[in-house]
Design a protein around this motif. Structure first.
Motif, PDB file in Angstrom:
ATOM      1  N   VAL A 176       0.922  -1.227   0.142  1.00 44.84           N
ATOM      2  CA  VAL A 176      -0.018   0.182  -0.005  1.00 44.84           C
ATOM      3  C   VAL A 176       0.939   1.291   0.139  1.00 44.84           C
ATOM      4  O   VAL A 176       0.612   2.257  -0.768  1.00 44.84           O
ATOM      5  CB  VAL A 176      -0.870  -0.175   1.196  1.00 44.84           C
ATOM      6  CG1 VAL A 176      -1.675   1.303   1.198  1.00 44.84           C
ATOM      7  CG2 VAL A 176      -1.944  -1.245   1.110  1.00 44.84           C
ATOM      8  N   LEU A 177       1.726   1.235   0.739  1.00 42.44           N
ATOM      9  CA  LEU A 177       2.808   2.327   0.996  1.00 42.44           C
ATOM     10  C   LEU A 177       3.576   2.595  -0.381  1.00 42.44           C
ATOM     11  O   LEU A 177       3.509   3.893  -0.796  1.00 42.44           O
ATOM     12  CB  LEU A 177       3.975   2.159   1.912  1.00 42.44           C
ATOM     13  CG  LEU A 177       4.971   3.236   2.278  1.00 42.44           C
ATOM     14  CD1 LEU A 177       4.114   4.332   2.813  1.00 42.44           C
ATOM     15  CD2 LEU A 177       5.786   2.793   3.309  1.00 42.44           C
ATOM     16  N   LEU A 178       3.899   1.592  -1.286  1.00 46.26           N
ATOM     17  CA  LEU A 178       4.696   1.711  -2.158  1.00 46.26           C
ATOM     18  C   LEU A 178       3.904   1.927  -3.672  1.00 46.26           C
ATOM     19  O   LEU A 178       4.169   2.731  -4.372  1.00 46.26           O
ATOM     20  CB  LEU A 178       5.697   0.700  -2.543  1.00 46.26           C
ATOM     21  CG  LEU A 178       6.944   0.527  -1.463  1.00 46.26           C
ATOM     22  CD1 LEU A 178       7.633  -0.647  -2.003  1.00 46.26           C
ATOM     23  CD2 LEU A 178       7.730   1.840  -1.241  1.00 46.26           C
ATOM     24  N   PHE A 179       2.614   1.234  -3.693  1.00 43.29           N
ATOM     25  CA  PHE A 179       2.139   1.254  -4.937  1.00 43.29           C
ATOM     26  C   PHE A 179       0.686   2.064  -5.000  1.00 43.29           C
ATOM     27  O   PHE A 179       0.295   2.314  -6.117  1.00 43.29           O
ATOM     28  CB  PHE A 179       1.750  -0.375  -5.321  1.00 43.29           C
ATOM     29  CG  PHE A 179       3.241  -1.094  -5.511  1.00 43.29           C
ATOM     30  CD1 PHE A 179       3.989  -0.487  -6.503  1.00 43.29           C
ATOM     31  CD2 PHE A 179       3.650  -2.079  -4.641  1.00 43.29           C
ATOM     32  CE1 PHE A 179       5.393  -1.325  -6.535  1.00 43.29           C
ATOM     33  CE2 PHE A 179       4.943  -2.694  -4.700  1.00 43.29           C
ATOM     34  CZ  PHE A 179       5.767  -2.287  -5.662  1.00 43.29           C
ATOM     35  N   VAL A 180      -0.001   2.208  -3.836  1.00 42.06           N
ATOM     36  CA  VAL A 180      -1.271   2.708  -3.712  1.00 42.06           C
ATOM     37  C   VAL A 180      -1.228   4.118  -3.773  1.00 42.06           C
ATOM     38  O   VAL A 180      -0.384   4.596  -2.645  1.00 42.06           O
ATOM     39  CB  VAL A 180      -2.124   2.036  -2.562  1.00 42.06           C
ATOM     40  CG1 VAL A 180      -3.473   2.975  -2.666  1.00 42.06           C
ATOM     41  CG2 VAL A 180      -2.368   0.800  -2.952  1.00 42.06           C
ATOM     42  N   GLU A 181      -2.080   4.911  -4.760  1.00 41.86           N
ATOM     43  CA  GLU A 181      -1.653   6.393  -4.787  1.00 41.86           C
ATOM     44  C   GLU A 181      -2.434   6.857  -3.674  1.00 41.86           C
ATOM     45  O   GLU A 181      -3.451   6.615  -3.359  1.00 41.86           O
ATOM     46  CB  GLU A 181      -1.988   6.929  -6.347  1.00 41.86           C
ATOM     47  CG  GLU A 181      -1.028   6.323  -7.333  1.00 41.86           C
ATOM     48  CD  GLU A 181      -1.424   6.651  -8.723  1.00 41.86           C
ATOM     49  OE1 GLU A 181      -2.721   7.462  -8.629  1.00 41.86           O
ATOM     50  OE2 GLU A 181      -1.176   6.453  -9.681  1.00 41.86           O
ATOM     51  N   ARG A 182      -2.075   8.149  -3.339  1.00 43.07           N
ATOM     52  CA  ARG A 182      -2.742   9.013  -2.379  1.00 43.07           C
ATOM     53  C   ARG A 182      -4.214   9.372  -2.918  1.00 43.07           C
ATOM     54  O   ARG A 182      -4.303   9.418  -4.223  1.00 43.07           O
ATOM     55  CB  ARG A 182      -2.143  10.370  -2.021  1.00 43.07           C
ATOM     56  CG  ARG A 182      -1.042  10.233  -1.270  1.00 43.07           C
ATOM     57  CD  ARG A 182      -0.253  11.411  -0.982  1.00 43.07           C
ATOM     58  NE  ARG A 182      -1.142  12.571  -0.269  1.00 43.07           N
ATOM     59  CZ  ARG A 182      -1.380  12.390   1.238  1.00 43.07           C
ATOM     60  NH1 ARG A 182      -0.384  11.642   2.009  1.00 43.07           N
ATOM     61  NH2 ARG A 182      -1.882  13.132   1.722  1.00 43.07           N
ATOM     62  N   ASP A 183      -5.175   9.269  -2.080  1.00 37.87           N
ATOM     63  CA  ASP A 183      -6.611   9.526  -2.606  1.00 37.87           C
ATOM     64  C   ASP A 183      -6.853  11.031  -2.485  1.00 37.87           C
ATOM     65  O   ASP A 183      -6.776  11.614  -1.639  1.00 37.87           O
ATOM     66  CB  ASP A 183      -7.496   8.961  -1.543  1.00 37.87           C
ATOM     67  CG  ASP A 183      -8.751   9.159  -1.747  1.00 37.87           C
ATOM     68  OD1 ASP A 183      -9.497   9.391  -2.953  1.00 37.87           O
ATOM     69  OD2 ASP A 183      -9.534   9.385  -0.825  1.00 37.87           O
ATOM     70  N   GLY A 184      -7.244  11.673  -3.748  1.00 39.43           N
ATOM     71  CA  GLY A 184      -7.595  12.989  -3.671  1.00 39.43           C
ATOM     72  C   GLY A 184      -9.043  13.321  -3.446  1.00 39.43           C
ATOM     73  O   GLY A 184      -9.171  14.550  -3.160  1.00 39.43           O
ATOM     74  N   THR A 185      -9.706  12.257  -2.989  1.00 44.50           N
ATOM     75  CA  THR A 185     -11.257  12.692  -2.836  1.00 44.50           C
ATOM     76  C   THR A 185     -11.311  13.202  -1.398  1.00 44.50           C
ATOM     77  O   THR A 185     -10.687  12.906  -0.542  1.00 44.50           O
ATOM     78  CB  THR A 185     -12.030  11.723  -2.890  1.00 44.50           C
ATOM     79  OG1 THR A 185     -11.867  11.065  -4.242  1.00 44.50           O
ATOM     80  CG2 THR A 185     -13.540  11.858  -2.613  1.00 44.50           C
ATOM     81  N   ARG A 186     -12.163  14.534  -1.157  1.00 41.76           N
ATOM     82  CA  ARG A 186     -12.291  14.912   0.004  1.00 41.76           C
ATOM     83  C   ARG A 186     -13.803  15.365   0.313  1.00 41.76           C
ATOM     84  O   ARG A 186     -14.235  16.346  -0.349  1.00 41.76           O
ATOM     85  CB  ARG A 186     -11.229  16.331   0.468  1.00 41.76           C
ATOM     86  CG  ARG A 186      -9.733  15.915   0.304  1.00 41.76           C
ATOM     87  CD  ARG A 186      -9.032  15.065   1.563  1.00 41.76           C
ATOM     88  NE  ARG A 186      -7.945  14.759   1.387  1.00 41.76           N
ATOM     89  CZ  ARG A 186      -7.309  14.022   0.926  1.00 41.76           C
ATOM     90  NH1 ARG A 186      -8.156  12.943   0.277  1.00 41.76           N
ATOM     91  NH2 ARG A 186      -5.947  13.783   0.908  1.00 41.76           N
ATOM     92  N   ILE A 187     -14.323  14.813   1.123  1.00 40.34           N
ATOM     93  CA  ILE A 187     -15.928  15.089   1.336  1.00 40.34           C
ATOM     94  C   ILE A 187     -16.018  15.882   2.733  1.00 40.34           C
ATOM     95  O   ILE A 187     -15.575  15.341   3.763  1.00 40.34           O
ATOM     96  CB  ILE A 187     -16.373  13.530   1.616  1.00 40.34           C
ATOM     97  CG1 ILE A 187     -16.240  12.831   0.515  1.00 40.34           C
ATOM     98  CG2 ILE A 187     -18.154  13.983   1.534  1.00 40.34           C
ATOM     99  CD1 ILE A 187     -17.044  13.164  -1.150  1.00 40.34           C
ATOM    100  N   GLU A 188     -16.570  17.132   2.373  1.00 41.11           N
ATOM    101  CA  GLU A 188     -16.822  17.729   3.748  1.00 41.11           C
ATOM    102  C   GLU A 188     -18.055  17.568   4.307  1.00 41.11           C
ATOM    103  O   GLU A 188     -18.933  16.911   3.747  1.00 41.11           O
ATOM    104  CB  GLU A 188     -16.703  19.160   3.157  1.00 41.11           C
ATOM    105  CG  GLU A 188     -15.642  19.950   2.400  1.00 41.11           C
ATOM    106  CD  GLU A 188     -14.366  20.061   3.371  1.00 41.11           C
ATOM    107  OE1 GLU A 188     -14.601  20.128   4.526  1.00 41.11           O
ATOM    108  OE2 GLU A 188     -13.429  20.456   2.873  1.00 41.11           O
ATOM    109  N   GLY A 189     -17.959  17.908   5.691  1.00 42.18           N
ATOM    110  CA  GLY A 189     -19.351  17.842   6.184  1.00 42.18           C
ATOM    111  C   GLY A 189     -19.475  16.128   7.059  1.00 42.18           C
ATOM    112  O   GLY A 189     -18.364  15.609   7.071  1.00 42.18           O
TER     113      GLY A 189
END
Length: 413
Positions: A176-189
Motif C-alpha cells: 500500500v505504501l509503495l504502490f497505492v496512490e494518495r486519494d484526492g477525494t475529500r468529502i466535507e461535512g
C-alpha cells in the motif's frame, strides 16, 4: 500502475482475512488456556471484537472520506500488526479482550478502506468484478488460514501462528505504501446524514437487514449441524469432516465471485442481488433434508481418510457449496451498488459504513434466535427461519424496488 494498486489492495484483503479466520480458529484454544472466570467474560471474547467494530465504523468511514484513504489504510494495517503481535504475550482474559478490541478496530479500517479504494479506483462497468476479486482473496485467506492455524498451533504454539500473520501484514503494508496512490477525494461535512436518506441505499437496506439474519444463522449453523451430537439433532461428524463442509462454501464463493461480479456489471446489479438472495433462501430450506436426500439416492456412508460418516455427508457438502454459489451472486453486486452511490461524490467509505451498520443488528440477534430454535423446536428450524428470512428479504427488496424505482429497475441498477 492501476493494476498494481489493485494487486496491493487484494494482498491487503488476503492478509487481513487470514488474521481474522486464524484467530477465530484458535479461539477455543485461548478459552482453554486462559480459563475465563465467568460466562460474561467468555461472551466478551467474541463480543469484544464486534463491539469495537460497531463503535469505530462511523468514525473510520468518516475519516476515509474526509482525509486520504491511503493514510487511513496504512494506520489500520499498522494497528493490525500491533494487535496480532500482542496476542502471544496475552496472559489474562482481560488482556485477550483488549487485544481483541484492538483487532476489531484494525480489521474495520482495513475492510472498509480497502473496499472503498477498490470501488473508487474501478469504473462503473468493472466495479463488481474488481470487488469480487477482492472478496475472493478474502475467501482464499479463510480457507488457508483455517487449515494452517490448527496445524501451526499444534506444532509450534501461538507465537509462530501470529508471526505468520504479521509476516503477511507487513508486505501488505509495504504494498500500500509503495504502490497505492494518495486519494484526492475529500468529502466535507458528515456524509452519513445524506446517505442515510438515499433512496437506493434505503431500498438495499430493506433486503440487507433481513439477509443478515439469514446468513448469520445458516452459515454458522451448517457447521453446528454437521458436528452436533446425533441426540441433539446433528450429524456428529468429526472435525475433519466438518472442515470439509465448511470449506465447500468458502471455496465456491472464492471461485465464482470475480465471474458473477463481471456478469452483474453487464446485466444489472439488482438482478444479481435478487437471484442470489432468493437462491440462498431456497437452498437453506433444503439443508435439514440432507439425510433424506442421501438415503433416497443411496449415497455412500464410508469415505477415504474421513472414515464412516453417513449418506447425508455428500448432500450437505453440495448444499453448502451451493450456498457459496448463491452468495457469490449477491455479494459483489450488493457491494458495487453501495460503492456506486458513494463514488458519485457522496462518500464511498461512508456508503460502505452504512452497509456495515445495517448488517449489525441481524448478525447480533440471529445467533440468539438460532440458539432458542435449536434448543426448542429443533435445529432444522434454524434453516427454515434463515431460509424464509432470505426469501422475505428478496421479496421486500423487489417490492420496494418496483414501487420506488419502477418495474424495470431490477435490470437497470
Amino acid at each position: 500502475m492501476q493494476r498494481v494498486q489493485f494487486y496491493a489492495l487484494y494482498l491487503t484483503r488476503f492478509a487481513a482475512g487470514f488474521g481474522v479466520i486464524t484467530l477465530a480458529t484458535l479461539l477455543p484454544e485461548y478459552l482453554n488456556v486462559l480459563d475465563p472466570e465467568s460466562g460474561v467474560v467468555v461472551g466478551l471474547f467474541v463480543s469484544g471484537l464486534t463491539a469495537a467494530q460497531t463503535v469505530v465504523t462511523v468514525p473510520m468511514a468518516w475519516a476515509g472520506d474526509r482525509y486520504d484513504k491511503r493514510t487511513v489504510l496504512l494506520v489500520s494495517l499498522a494497528l493490525s500488526v500491533c494487535s496480532y503481535a500482542a496476542f502471544p504475550f496475552v496472559e489474562s482474559s482481560w488482556g485477550f479482550i483488549a487485544a481483541r478490541a484492538l483487532q476489531g478496530v484494525a480489521i474495520t479500517g482495513t475492510g472498509l478502506i480497502t473496499l472503498s479504494l477498490v470501488g473508487e479506483l474501478s469504473t462503473v462497468d468493472t466495479r463488481a468484478n474488481n470487488i469480487g476479486k477482492a472478496n475472493s482473496a478474502r475467501f482464499a485467506a479463510s480457507i488457508l488460514g483455517s487449515i494452517s492455524a490448527a496445524v501451526l498451533y499444534g506444532e509450534y504454539g501461538f507465537s509462530v501462528v501470529f508471526g505468520v500473520i504479521v509476516a503477511l501484514l507487513i508486505p501488505a503494508l509495504l504494498g500500500v505504501l509503495l504502490f497505492v496512490e494518495r486519494d484526492g477525494t475529500r468529502i466535507e461535512g458528515f456524509p452519513f446524514s445524506d446517505l442515510a436518506v438515499n433512496r437506493k441505499l434505503l431500498t438495499l437496506t430493506s433486503f440487507r437487514s433481513q439477509y443478515a439474519v439469514a446468513v448469520t444463522m445458516v452459515r454458522n449453523w451448517v457447521v453446528v449441524y454437521a458436528g452436533l451430537n446425533a441426540a441433539e439433532g446433528g450429524l456428529a461428524y468429526a472435525a475433519l469432516a466438518v472442515s470439509v463442509v465448511l470449506v465447500s462454501e468458502k471455496f465456491m464463493n472464492m471461485l465464482f465471485q470475480p465471474y458473477t461480479g463481471r456478469l452483474s456489471d453487464s446485466y444489472g446489479r439488482a438482478l444479481f442481488v435478487f437471484v442470489g438472495g432468493g437462491l440462498y433462501g431456497l437452498v437453506a430450506l433444503c439443508v435439514p433434508f440432507a439425510p433424506t436426500i442421501g438415503q433416497t439416492l443411496g449415497l455412500p456412508a464410508m469415505f477415504p481418510i474421513l472414515g464412516k460418516l453417513s449418506p447425508a455427508f455428500l448432500p450437505l457438502v453440495f448444499l453448502n457449496a451451493l450456498l457459496g454459489v448463491a452468495d457469490s451472486f449477491r455479494e459483489p453486486a450488493s457491494m458495487a451498488l453501495f460503492a456506486d452511490e458513494g463514488a458519485d461524490g457522496a462518500g464511498v467509505a461512508s456508503s460502505f459504513g452504512i452497509r456495515e451498520l445495517v448488517w449489525r443488528p441481524g448478525s447480533i440477534l440471529a445467533p440468539i434466535l438460532a440458539g432458542i430454535l435449536m434448543t426448542g423446536p429443533g435445529i432444522q428450524w434454524v434453516f427454515y427461519v434463515g431460509g424464509l428470512a432470505s426469501i422475505s428479504g428478496v421479496l421486500t427488496f423487489f417490492g420496494v424496488l418496483s414501487h420506488s424505482h419502477g418495474a424495470k429497475a431490477l435490470t437497470q441498477w
